[in-house]
Design a protein around this motif. Structure first.
Motif, PDB file in Angstrom:
ATOM      1  N   ARG A 127       0.847  -1.208   0.000  1.00 12.17           N
ATOM      2  CA  ARG A 127       0.000   0.000   0.000  1.00 12.17           C
ATOM      3  C   ARG A 127       0.875   1.248   0.000  1.00 12.17           C
ATOM      4  N   ALA A 128       1.985   1.233   0.740  1.00 11.38           N
ATOM      5  CA  ALA A 128       2.912   2.370   0.728  1.00 11.38           C
ATOM      6  C   ALA A 128       3.505   2.563  -0.663  1.00 11.38           C
ATOM      7  N   ILE A 131       1.004   4.302  -2.827  1.00  4.57           N
ATOM      8  CA  ILE A 131       0.907   5.746  -2.531  1.00  4.57           C
ATOM      9  C   ILE A 131       2.040   6.504  -3.219  1.00  4.57           C
ATOM     10  N   ASP A 178       1.238  11.731  -1.202  1.00  4.76           N
ATOM     11  CA  ASP A 178       0.564  12.083   0.050  1.00  4.76           C
ATOM     12  C   ASP A 178       1.436  11.567   1.205  1.00  4.76           C
ATOM     13  N   ASP A 180       1.461  12.324   4.373  1.00  6.07           N
ATOM     14  CA  ASP A 180       0.751  12.004   5.616  1.00  6.07           C
ATOM     15  C   ASP A 180       0.242  10.569   5.585  1.00  6.07           C
ATOM     16  N   ALA A 181      -0.399  10.204   4.474  1.00  7.23           N
ATOM     17  CA  ALA A 181      -0.890   8.829   4.339  1.00  7.23           C
ATOM     18  C   ALA A 181       0.270   7.838   4.309  1.00  7.23           C
ATOM     19  N   LEU A 182       1.364   8.231   3.638  1.00  5.37           N
ATOM     20  CA  LEU A 182       2.525   7.357   3.576  1.00  5.37           C
ATOM     21  C   LEU A 182       3.118   7.127   4.966  1.00  5.37           C
ATOM     22  N   ARG A 184       1.537   7.253   7.870  1.00  4.67           N
ATOM     23  CA  ARG A 184       0.663   6.397   8.663  1.00  4.67           C
ATOM     24  C   ARG A 184       0.844   4.914   8.270  1.00  4.67           C
ATOM     25  N   VAL A 185       0.956   4.684   6.973  1.00  3.80           N
ATOM     26  CA  VAL A 185       1.133   3.299   6.505  1.00  3.80           C
ATOM     27  C   VAL A 185       2.469   2.727   6.989  1.00  3.80           C
TER      28      VAL A 185
END
Length: 710
Positions: A127-128, A131, A178, A180-182, A184-185
């Motif tokens: 998932r990372a 992203i 992104d 921030d999303a990266l 968190r993952v």
């Protein structure tokens, strides 16, 4: 307690051995993307030398044709090779873990949790990757346009593959990564891998405790078993070989269980978890990866079958080499006296070469498994990379899923490779387990039935027959009575059965026919502990353990007080020479007992028997190692010791048993004459001839003229 052996009369042997051996280990690849780390490999770990005091009496035989050089003791009988039955032996070994069921359930639960956390990790990292890849592609697309417009533009430019890929991506044109999303993952992935590591450490800690307690019980069971085995078992077993099973093989079992159980559990769980994730991501790629499984199984079975018998030979040769080293070291003085160093070295070199060839073959063949499995895994990796790249280009898979699948393919092949690389450890450990189980399965001596009553000392042989080998009779239909307080002397030529007679009283061996009674009670109905606790034995071959003189005397009666020990020492004239030693009774007898003379060692063993206060006393040529003056003193001491006790005295010097109440003249296992010294001399029979031969032979030798000079 042991008895001196005469020809055809194997006797008990004191426990002494020096062994050395080695274990075999296998290297493991490091974990990949948080997979549980592989265990340590032990490459040829040496086993510490084991020592115990004693004087060996091991049955010997030379190879056919007498090809081997060296002193007689280098021809020890070696055990025949036993075919290895891997499955039942492995199940029996694992069955010894049953007492730790609760801990094993906890270990499995921790393993499942650890593997689950580790298996989910690549999917999170995929998932990372998505992203980052989406951000890179989105940054390159015109800002303000829609995804549909970007797809249409790619098709208009004739780039259908790019259009298909964009159509399946969640990309915003003009928007970059992104972070921030990266973040968190990545934090989630880090947490999962940290949890997997902690759970794996906890699992290993619990499993190590289970394994070591299991091995502790195994050692205790073997020790208890050795105490229940009959003396004939030890007559057939070279001490070095037996001690190798008790030490080297059990150490190898411990090493095998420690290094393989955790990895086997983790590997199996990893294969199941990774396979489930692979089918979830892409059934097509999962089928491609599964092609490696049958190839791995076939390769492993073919190689393992060839190395299996070599591991059996490796541990068999290790035991045989231990026996040679122990015996040669015990008799190193004789080796030097007779100048047989070269023969001993040659025998050692030959056996060492056999061990080298067996070990090299076992390790080399089983070591092929690792590179073969890596080759199969690399083929699978290449196939997954090619097929996955085509599916990303066609837009049927995301780049992150392919990247995660490649990690899963590594996690999938790595456990298979680890299991294959552990094949040599497993085979070696199970081979050792089979050797240990052979000891545990050996036939035990007949169990005791009832406790004996107090012994007064009347001993009766009623039509006793006994033989060590069914086809070689030794004692046949022998009957005699020894009244309480009487001294019975047993004389005769070597091999007549004198030592066997007292061994039968001690129940070192069971009778073939007839019975022996003690105070009219059959000794087979008495417990051996109670029977032997009433008997004191002094042997010609002394045995002292590594400890102080005080400890060696107190061995005769545990719990004896200081005054009782000193009284026994004074009565047997030990006190006379101990007072002259710098440390007195605290003098430590070294391993070979070489810091005291042979006569002094014999005095200590007599003091030990004196302290035991036995009801029956057995003296097997007990004064042969002392000087004439000390012998006179000992005769007086033993006369006091024999008072009110039934005594059996084996003697070769007939002058020492003139005052015996009964003298038995034995030949070929039969009593040919019996009576007092005067009665037997007057009879003019075998005893008369034997008695006078001890004096006339010496006179004849003295009178023989010197050979003429040439």
């Amino acid at each position: 307690m042991s008895a001196r052996s005469e020809p055809n009369e194997p006797g008990a042997r004191a426990p002494q051995s020096r062994t050395g051996g080695g274990g075999a280990g296998a290297r493991k690849d490091p974990g990949w993307w948080g997979a549980p780390p592989a265990g340590k490999g032990g490459g040829g770990a040496g086993v510490p030398e084991q020592k115990a005091a004693g004087d060996p009496r091991t049955p010997k035989r030379l190879p056919p044709g007498g090809q081997r050089g060296g002193p007689p003791w280098m021809g020890a009988a070696m055990p025949a090779e036993k075919s290895m039955n891997f499955g039942p032996s492995a199940r029996r070994l694992l069955g010894r873990l049953r007492p730790h069921r609760l801990q094993l359930v906890t270990i499995i639960t921790l393993g499942v949790s650890s593997v689950a956390a580790a298996v989910v990790g690549p999917k999170i990292l995929g998932r990372a990757t998505d992203i980052i890849f989406t951000g890179v592609i989105g940054h390159q697309l015109p800002a303000g346009s829609t995804l549909d417009q970007a797809v249409a533009g790619a098709r208009a430019a004739g780039n259908d593959n790019l259009a298909d890929m964009l159509a399946r991506m969640d990309v915003v044109p003009g928007v970059g990564i992104d972070f921030d999303a990266l973040g968190r993952v990545l934090l989630l992935a880090l947490g999962l891998y940290l949890a997997a590591s902690l759970l794996s450490w906890w699992q290993g800690w619990l499993l190590n405790g289970v394994v070591q307690r299991t091995v502790l019980r195994l050692r205790a069971d073997v020790e208890d078993k050795l105490n229940r085995l009959p003396l004939p078992y030890f007559d057939r077993q070279p001490r070095g070989e037996l001690l190798s099973r008790v030490t080297n093989d059990i150490d190898n079992i411990s090493q095998t269980l420690s290094q393989t159980l955790s990895q086997l559990l983790t590997s199996v769980l990893t294969v199941v978890g990774v396979l489930a994730m692979m089918f979830w991501i892409s059934p097509v790629l999962a089928l491609v990866a599964l092609v490696a499984v049958p190839l791995s199984v076939i390769v492993t079975r073919l190689i393992a079958k060839r190395s299996q018998r070599r591991f059996i030979a490796q541990w068999r040769h290790t035991g045989e080499l231990n026996g040679q080293i122990e015996e040669a070291y015990t008799g190193h003085e004789l080796v030097k006296v007779f100048g047989r160093q070269r023969e001993v070295e040659a025998a050692f070199a030959a056996k060492n070469e056999e061990l080298f060839q067996a070990s090299f073959g076992a390790q080399f063949i089983s070591g092929i498994i690792m590179p073969a499995m890596m080759f199969v895994g690399n083929l699978s990796y290449v196939a997954i990379a090619v097929v996955g790249g085509l599916r990303v280009a066609s837009g049927t898979m995301s780049l992150g899923d392919v990247q995660a699948f490649i990690q899963y393919s590594r996690q999938f092949t790595q456990p298979l490779t680890q299991v294959a690389s552990m094949a040599n450890l497993l085979q070696s450990g199970v081979a050792s387990a089979e050797r240990v189980f052979a000891v545990l399965d050996a036939e035990e001596q007949t169990p005791d039935r009832v406790a004996s009553a107090r012994v007064d000392g009347r001993v009766e042989f009623e039509h006793v027959s006994f033989r060590y080998k069914p086809d070689k009779p030794l004692i046949d239909d022998l009957s005699l009575v020894a009244e309480p307080g009487h001294t019975v002397a047993i004389v005769g030529p070597t091999g007549a059965g004198k030592t066997t007679l007292v061994n039968l009283i001690m129940r070192f061996y069971e009778l073939d026919a007839g019975r022996i009674t003690l105070d009219r009670q059959d000794i087979s109905t008495m417990t051996r502990t109670e029977l032997r606790g009433r008997i004191g034995m002094v042997l010609q071959d002394t045995w002292l353990f590594g400890g102080t003189i005080r400890d060696n005397i107190a061995y005769g009666r545990p719990g004896a007080g200081e005054e009782e020990i000193l009284a026994a020492a004074r009565a047997t004239f030990v006190d006379r020479f101990v007072r002259s030693l710098p440390d007195g009774y605290d003098t430590v007898i070294n391993e070979e007992g070489s810091n005291v003379s042979a006569g002094e060692k014999q005095l200590i063993t007599i003091a030990r028997a004196f302290l035991a206060e036995p009801s029956l006393l057995i003296l097997d040529e007990a004064t042969s190692s002392v000087d004439t003056r000390t012998e006179v003193l000992l005769q007086r001491a033993m006369a006091a010791l024999r008072s009110d006790r039934t005594s059996f005295v084996i003697a070769h010097r007939l002058s020492t048993i003139r005052d015996a109440d009964l003298i038995l003249m034995m030949e070929h296992g039969r009593i040919v004459e019996q009576g007092t010294h005067e009665e037997l001399l007057a009879a003019g029979g075998a005893y008369h001839d034997l008695y006078h031969s001890q004096f006339t032979a010496a006179a004849s030798v003295d009178a023989e003229p010197e050979p003429a000079a040439r």
